[in-house]
Scaffold this motif. Structure first.
Motif, PDB file in Angstrom:
ATOM      1  N   MET A   1       2.885  30.910  -1.328  1.00 45.31           N
ATOM      2  CA  MET A   1       1.740  31.342  -2.141  1.00 45.31           C
ATOM      3  C   MET A   1       0.766  30.196  -2.394  1.00 45.31           C
ATOM      4  O   MET A   1      -0.453  30.408  -2.448  1.00 45.31           O
ATOM      5  CB  MET A   1       2.233  31.913  -3.470  1.00 45.31           C
ATOM      6  CG  MET A   1       2.944  33.239  -3.340  1.00 45.31           C
ATOM      7  SD  MET A   1       3.421  33.879  -4.956  1.00 45.31           S
ATOM      8  CE  MET A   1       4.615  35.109  -4.474  1.00 45.31           C
ATOM      9  N   MET A   2       1.272  28.998  -2.572  1.00 50.65           N
ATOM     10  CA  MET A   2       0.391  27.843  -2.777  1.00 50.65           C
ATOM     11  C   MET A   2      -0.458  27.583  -1.531  1.00 50.65           C
ATOM     12  O   MET A   2      -1.639  27.248  -1.621  1.00 50.65           O
ATOM     13  CB  MET A   2       1.206  26.604  -3.130  1.00 50.65           C
ATOM     14  CG  MET A   2       1.885  26.677  -4.495  1.00 50.65           C
ATOM     15  SD  MET A   2       0.719  26.937  -5.842  1.00 50.65           S
ATOM     16  CE  MET A   2       1.860  27.076  -7.231  1.00 50.65           C
TER      17      MET A   2
ATOM     18  N   ASN B   1      -4.272  32.357  -8.774  1.00 52.56           N
ATOM     19  CA  ASN B   1      -3.603  31.173  -9.316  1.00 52.56           C
ATOM     20  C   ASN B   1      -2.814  31.523 -10.573  1.00 52.56           C
ATOM     21  O   ASN B   1      -1.619  31.195 -10.686  1.00 52.56           O
ATOM     22  CB  ASN B   1      -4.654  30.104  -9.619  1.00 52.56           C
ATOM     23  CG  ASN B   1      -4.042  28.767  -9.984  1.00 52.56           C
ATOM     24  OD1 ASN B   1      -3.164  28.688 -10.831  1.00 52.56           O
ATOM     25  ND2 ASN B   1      -4.523  27.698  -9.370  1.00 52.56           N
ATOM     26  N   LEU B   2      -3.470  32.188 -11.510  1.00 53.15           N
ATOM     27  CA  LEU B   2      -2.821  32.458 -12.794  1.00 53.15           C
ATOM     28  C   LEU B   2      -1.727  33.514 -12.681  1.00 53.15           C
ATOM     29  O   LEU B   2      -0.775  33.509 -13.465  1.00 53.15           O
ATOM     30  CB  LEU B   2      -3.869  32.887 -13.826  1.00 53.15           C
ATOM     31  CG  LEU B   2      -4.902  31.817 -14.194  1.00 53.15           C
ATOM     32  CD1 LEU B   2      -5.886  32.350 -15.221  1.00 53.15           C
ATOM     33  CD2 LEU B   2      -4.210  30.562 -14.727  1.00 53.15           C
ATOM     34  N   THR B   3      -1.846  34.428 -11.697  1.00 48.10           N
ATOM     35  CA  THR B   3      -0.783  35.415 -11.521  1.00 48.10           C
ATOM     36  C   THR B   3       0.428  34.786 -10.847  1.00 48.10           C
ATOM     37  O   THR B   3       1.572  35.158 -11.133  1.00 48.10           O
ATOM     38  CB  THR B   3      -1.288  36.621 -10.711  1.00 48.10           C
ATOM     39  OG1 THR B   3      -2.543  37.048 -11.230  1.00 48.10           O
ATOM     40  CG2 THR B   3      -0.315  37.781 -10.814  1.00 48.10           C
ATOM     41  N   ILE B   4       0.187  33.826  -9.941  1.00 42.78           N
ATOM     42  CA  ILE B   4       1.303  33.071  -9.371  1.00 42.78           C
ATOM     43  C   ILE B   4       2.085  32.377 -10.489  1.00 42.78           C
ATOM     44  O   ILE B   4       3.318  32.250 -10.426  1.00 42.78           O
ATOM     45  CB  ILE B   4       0.789  32.046  -8.343  1.00 42.78           C
ATOM     46  CG1 ILE B   4       0.291  32.763  -7.080  1.00 42.78           C
ATOM     47  CG2 ILE B   4       1.885  31.043  -7.956  1.00 42.78           C
ATOM     48  CD1 ILE B   4      -0.366  31.853  -6.073  1.00 42.78           C
ATOM     49  N   ALA B   5       1.361  31.958 -11.531  1.00 46.39           N
ATOM     50  CA  ALA B   5       2.041  31.342 -12.675  1.00 46.39           C
ATOM     51  C   ALA B   5       3.040  32.295 -13.320  1.00 46.39           C
ATOM     52  O   ALA B   5       3.979  31.862 -13.997  1.00 46.39           O
ATOM     53  CB  ALA B   5       1.012  30.886 -13.714  1.00 46.39           C
TER      54      ALA B   5
ATOM     55  N   GLY C   1      -0.166  33.830 -18.109  1.00 45.79           N
ATOM     56  CA  GLY C   1      -1.334  34.033 -17.269  1.00 45.79           C
ATOM     57  C   GLY C   1      -2.486  34.760 -17.927  1.00 45.79           C
ATOM     58  O   GLY C   1      -3.649  34.364 -17.787  1.00 45.79           O
ATOM     59  N   SER C   2      -2.211  35.849 -18.657  1.00 37.87           N
ATOM     60  CA  SER C   2      -3.284  36.613 -19.296  1.00 37.87           C
ATOM     61  C   SER C   2      -4.010  35.769 -20.334  1.00 37.87           C
ATOM     62  O   SER C   2      -5.242  35.796 -20.423  1.00 37.87           O
ATOM     63  CB  SER C   2      -2.706  37.871 -19.955  1.00 37.87           C
ATOM     64  OG  SER C   2      -2.090  38.698 -19.009  1.00 37.87           O
ATOM     65  N   ALA C   3      -3.250  35.022 -21.113  1.00 44.13           N
ATOM     66  CA  ALA C   3      -3.866  34.146 -22.123  1.00 44.13           C
ATOM     67  C   ALA C   3      -4.691  33.060 -21.453  1.00 44.13           C
ATOM     68  O   ALA C   3      -5.807  32.742 -21.900  1.00 44.13           O
ATOM     69  CB  ALA C   3      -2.786  33.525 -22.997  1.00 44.13           C
TER      70      ALA C   3
END
Length: 437
Positions: free
Chosen positions: A409-410, A370-374, A338-340
Motif C-alpha cells: 500500500m505504501m 494515506n489516512l485510511t491506510i492508517a 483516520g477520520s479525526a
C-alpha cells in the motif's frame, strides 16, 4: 496569550486520545477548554455556535442520504448476491476466500460508504469462514481490514464527502477520481494475497473456473447494486442532479430495488433501517461538529499558517511537497484515528497545497488513501480493531501479518502521489478539466 492558553487544548486532546477517549469527545473537550480559557475575549456561547456552524453546508446533506442507502442495501439481500458474484469470479483461485474478500469489498465500495462498516461486515461473514476453513486468524483479520480500505475510495465514500466539504472541492470529481485508485488498490491486494496463499497452500473454493453462463447469471443478479455508481456519475455528469441530490435519488432507487426488485424488504422494515442510518449518520455528524469547534481554535491561533510556512520552507517542488506531506501523515496516522486526522489536518494543509499548485482533487485522493491506510496500522488503527476484535486476534499477531500489505500500500501511495493523472484522468474525461460538480 500565555503559552498554557496556546497549547493546552492540543495537549489535552492528545492526552484524551491516549486514554482511548472517543475521538468526538476528545476534540469537543479540547475545544471547550479553549473557549473557557478565553471567556474574557469571547462569550462561551461561541463554542455551541461553532459546533452548529460545522453542519451548515449543503454538501453534507449527501452524507446521511448515502448512509441510508447503504443501510437499505444491507437489509435487502444485496450482500449475499454480491458475495455469490465474488465467488463466481475468483472462487477457483488459490486462497479463494481471501480473494473473494477483496472482490466483495470492491463491489460493496459504492454501497456501504463506510470503511468501518465494510470491515465489520467482511470480518463477520468471510473472516469467520476463513478461520473455520483453516486460514490463520491473523491473516483473516488483516485481509478483511485491508480490503475495507477500498470503500474509502470508490464512490460514494463518506471520507470523500467530508473532504469535499472541508476543502470546498467538487464532490462529483472526487467520486470519479477515486475509482481508478480504488481498483488499483484491489489489484495490489489480490496480488499480495495470491503470493501469500500459494506459500501457505490455502485452497480454492471451487473445483474449476465458473462457466460464462454462470458468471453472466451472477452479474445479472447483482446488476441493481452494481449500477449505483453509474447512476451517480451519469446523473451528475449530464446535469440531471447535483452530487448532493444524487444521495436522495440513490435512496429512492435502492428502496425501489429492495422492495419491488429483490423483494427481500417490506415497507414495515423501513423504520428499523431508518433508525440504523440515523445512528450511523449522527456519529459522523457529531465528529464534524466537534472538529469545527476545534478547527476554530486552530484558526484563531493561526496553526495552519505556521504549519504551512514550515513545510513550504523545505521545498518548492509540488511532488516533493506531496511526498513530504505523506511522510508527516503516515507518522500522525499511527497516533490519530483516520477520520479525526482528516477533519483536523485538511484545513491545515489546504493553504500549503494551494501555494504548491497541487490539484485539490488529486490531493484529496492521496490524503484519503494515506489516512485510511492508517486504519490498519498499529497501534490505533480503527479497521484493525474492528477485524481483530471480531476474530479475536492479538495486536502483536496482527502487526506481524499486516507488514506485506502495508508495504504494498505504501508503494501504491507513492505512485498515486507522483502520477496525479491516475486520479485525474477519469474526472477530467467525465466532467472536463474545469467543471465543478
Amino acid at each position: 496569550m500565555s503559552t498554557i492558553q496556546l497549547w493546552l487544548p492540543s495537549v489535552l486532546m492528545l492526552v484524551l486520545l491516549a486514554l482511548q477517549t472517543p475521538v468526538t469527545w476528545s476534540m469537543a473537550i479540547a475545544a471547550l477548554s479553549f473557549f473557557l480559557l478565553n471567556m474574557g475575549e469571547m462569550p462561551l456561547a461561541n463554542f455551541a455556535q461553532q459546533m452548529a456552524e460545522g453542519t451548515e453546508s449543503v454538501s453534507l446533506l449527501a452524507l446521511p442520504l448515502f448512509v441510508l442507502a447503504g443501510c437499505v442495501m444491507n437489509a435487502s439481500g444485496i450482500t449475499r448476491r454480491l458475495l455469490n458474484l465474488a465467488e463466481v469470479m475468483v472462487g477457483h483461485m488459490t486462497g479463494a476466500l481471501a480473494q473473494m474478500c477483496t472482490v466483495l469489498a470492491t463491489l460493496l465500495g459504492g454501497l456501504t460508504a463506510s470503511a468501518n462498516a465494510d470491515a465489520a461486515m467482511l470480518a463477520k461473514t468471510i473472516g469467520t469462514q476463513m478461520v473455520q476453513r483453516g486460514y490463520g486468524a491473523p491473516f483473516a483479520a488483516v485481509i478483511t481490514s485491508s480490503a475495507a480500505i477500498i470503500t474509502a475510495l470508490i464512490p460514494p465514500s463518506i471520507g470523500l464527502i467530508v473532504y469535499g466539504f472541508l476543502a470546498e472541492a467538487s464532490i462529483g470529481r472526487l467520486f470519479a477520481a477515486g475509482i481508478v485508485p480504488g481498483l488499483l488498490l484491489a489489484v495490489a491486494l489480490m496480488l499480495t494475497t495470491h503470493v501469500l496463499a500459494v506459500k501457505r497452500k490455502y485452497q480454492p473454493q471451487r473445483d474449476k473456473r465458473a462457466s460464462s453462463r454462470e458468471l453472466l447469471h451472477a452479474v445479472i443478479d447483482g446488476l441493481w447494486a452494481l449500477s449505483i455508481p453509474v447512476v451517480i456519475l451519469a446523473g451528475t455528469r449530464y446535469g440531471i442532479f447535483t452530487t448532493t441530490e444524487s444521495g436522495a435519488i440513490v435512496v429512492l432507487y435502492v428502496i425501489g430495488v429492495a422492495i419491488y426488485g429483490y423483494r427481500e424488504m417490506r415497507w414495515r422494515d423501513l423504520p428499523e433501517v431508518l433508525a440504523e442510518s440515523v445512528r450511523d449518520s449522527a456519529s459522523v455528524m457529531m465528529m464534524i461538529c466537534a472538529a469545527a469547534a476545534f478547527g476554530f481554535y486552530l484558526s484563531w491561533q493561526q496553526v495552519p499558517q505556521v504549519m504551512s510556512g514550515w513545510l513550504a520552507g523545505t521545498t518548492t517542488n509540488p511532488i516533493a511537497m506531496l511526498l513530504l506531506i505523506n511522510l508527516v501523515l503516515i507518522v500522525l496516522g499511527t497516533a490519530i484515528e483516520g477520520s479525526a486526522a482528516l477533519i483536523i489536518l485538511t484545513p491545515m494543509l489546504l493553504p500549503l497545497i494551494d501555494a504548491a499548485h497541487i490539484d485539490k482533487v488529486h490531493f484529496g485522493i492521496v490524503l484519503i488513501t494515506n489516512l485510511t491506510i492508517a486504519g490498519i496500522t498499529p497501534p490505533v488503527g480503527g479497521l484493525m480493531y474492528i477485524s481483530s476484535q471480531t476474530l479475536k486476534v492479538p495486536m502483536a499477531a496482527y502487526a506481524r501479518e499486516v507488514a506485506p500489505y502495508l508495504a504494498v500500500m505504501m508503494v501504491l501511495l507513492v505512485i498515486l502521489s507522483v502520477f496525479p493523472q491516475l486520479s485525474l484522468w477519469l474526472p477530467n474525461m467525465i466532467y472536463g478539466t474545469g467543471a465543478v460538480q
